[in-house]
Design an enzyme around this catalytic site. Structure first.
Site, PDB file in Angstrom:
ATOM      1  CG  HIS A 144      -0.720  -0.372   2.469  1.00 14.46           C
ATOM      2  ND1 HIS A 144      -0.056   0.941   2.799  1.00 14.46           N
ATOM      3  CD2 HIS A 144       0.051  -1.003   3.331  1.00 14.46           C
ATOM      4  CE1 HIS A 144       0.851   1.078   4.476  1.00 14.46           C
ATOM      5  NE2 HIS A 144       0.355  -0.092   4.636  1.00 14.46           N
ATOM      6  CB  CYS A 150       1.402  -3.826   5.670  1.00 17.30           C
ATOM      7  SG  CYS A 150      -0.066  -4.261   5.832  1.00 17.30           S
TER       8      CYS A 150
END
Length: 190
Positions: free
Chosen positions: A150, A166
């Site tokens: 992301h 992440c």
């Protein structure tokens, strides 16, 4: 036909105007405080030669180097600088891109909420959302792993060990990757 109370309409219009001004002031305060990014961040992509011949469209993440390669042809890839999991949150394996979202909402997982009291159930899409401009959702066996590739509004974390597992990219880079990667693509995390 009923008569319209113009005083009441003016009062409503003034109230709505004050609410709009309050929202704009709050946004201005957030911008002034440095919370709202003024740019999408740097572009770090570079064409590189790679040793292994992965299928085009494969994403290869090398955690130790904090790089993400998007294979474009045998032996060639576009390399991006990324932020990865901090100590205790790094992982490896092979997953798939399960879905993609532009300006995604963020729903902190229960485990994260247990570690950081006060996290909301949801952070709506927008410039204050920690997932940034794009989210690429990683799935294993058809199930969401809760890990993402992301964007981020915290540019200083790109290139570091900062996340809960992440992979963070500048918003400029994640927009570029988002346009190139397909749902179903293989992601190899080393």
């Amino acid at each position: 036909m009923k008569a319209v109370d113009s005083g009441r309409i003016r009062s409503c219009a003034i109230h709505v105007g004050l609410v709009v001004l309050a929202i704009l002031a709050a946004a201005g305060d957030a911008t002034a405080a440095g919370l709202v990014p003024r740019s999408l961040g740097p572009t770090t992509s570079a064409m590189v030669a790679i040793e292994k011949n992965y299928a085009p469209g494969t994403i290869v993440i090398v955690t130790a180097n904090r790089t993400l390669d998007l294979v474009i042809s045998p032996g060639r890839a576009i390399r991006y600088k990324i932020g990865v999991g901090r100590d205790g949150f790094r992982w490896s394996g092979t997953v798939k891109v399960g879905r993609k979202a532009e300006w995604p909402d963020w729903r902190p997982p229960a485990e994260m909420k247990a570690r950081a009291a006060g996290l909301p159930d949801i952070v709506p899409a927008g410039p204050l959302n920690p997932l940034g401009a794009r989210g690429i959702y990683l799935y294993k066996g058809g199930t969401d792993t809760l890990y993402r590739i992301h964007g981020t509004n915290e540019q200083s974390t790109v290139g570091g060990f900062a996340s809960s597992g992440c992979f963070r990219m500048s918003n400029a880079d994640v927009i570029d990757l988002y346009e190139k990667v397909k749902v179903g693509s293989t992601v190899i995390v080393n």
